[in-house]
Design a protein around this motif. Structure first.
Motif, short mmCIF file in Angstrom:
data_model
loop_
_atom_site.label_atom_id
_atom_site.label_comp_id
_atom_site.label_asym_id
_atom_site.label_seq_id
_atom_site.Cartn_x
_atom_site.Cartn_y
_atom_site.Cartn_z
N GLN A 139 106.85 -11.71 58.42
CA GLN A 139 108.16 -12.11 58.52
C GLN A 139 108.39 -13.66 57.87
OE1 GLN A 139 109.54 -12.08 62.65
NE2 GLN A 139 110.45 -10.05 62.21
N VAL A 184 111.69 -16.33 57.46
CA VAL A 184 113.06 -16.56 57.83
C VAL A 184 113.40 -17.83 57.35
CG1 VAL A 184 114.52 -16.83 59.74
CG2 VAL A 184 112.66 -15.18 60.07
N SER A 188 116.27 -20.82 56.81
CA SER A 188 117.53 -21.58 57.34
C SER A 188 117.82 -22.96 56.80
CB SER A 188 117.14 -21.71 59.10
OG SER A 188 115.95 -22.57 59.16
N GLY A 193 112.19 -13.05 52.42
CA GLY A 193 113.14 -13.29 53.39
C GLY A 193 114.31 -12.77 53.15
#
Length: 125
Positions: A3, A5, A7, A116
């Motif tokens: 994974q 991710v 941000s 991502g």
């Protein structure tokens, strides 16, 4: 399961700064490269920067050299992209990706194995 991710995206004015984060998990190989890529509407995906877990070496596209800095916090499994002096042409969706067991370091998107979901960066003039 691998994974990644992203941000930290948002809306800023030209000249301002943002720091993107890429939290990664699910791969145990200690030799990998994390890359940042971006894609603006109607344009092709562009490699921005990458960093090697092996020796910390970094690489930058000419368009961001001197303004963006990539770094890694291995304890947090997170890679950062510090973006300073942002320009309207930096507006794009920014993606991070991982290349497992890379040979060398670079921004050829086809070599990256996992991606991502992206984070939007918008720079107003």
């Amino acid at each position: 399961e691998v994974q990644l991710v992203e941000s930290g995206g948002g809306l800023v004015q030209a000249g301002e700064s943002l720091r993107l984060s890429c939290a990664h998990s699910g791969f145990t190989n200690d030799n990998y490269a994390i890359g940042w890529f971006r894609q603006a509407p109607g344009k092709e995906r562009e490699g921005v920067s990458c960093i090697s877990s092996h020796d910390g070496s970094t690489y930058y596209a000419d368009s961001v050299k001197g303004r963006f800095t990539i770094s890694s916090d291995n304890a947090k499994n997170t890679v950062y992209l510090q973006m300073n002096s942002l320009k309207p042409e930096d507006t794009a969706v920014y993606y991070c990706a991982v290349e497992i067991s890379p040979i060398g370091i670079g921004l050829a998107a086809a070599l990256y194995d996992y991606w991502g979901q992206g984070t939007q960066v918008t720079v107003s003039s």
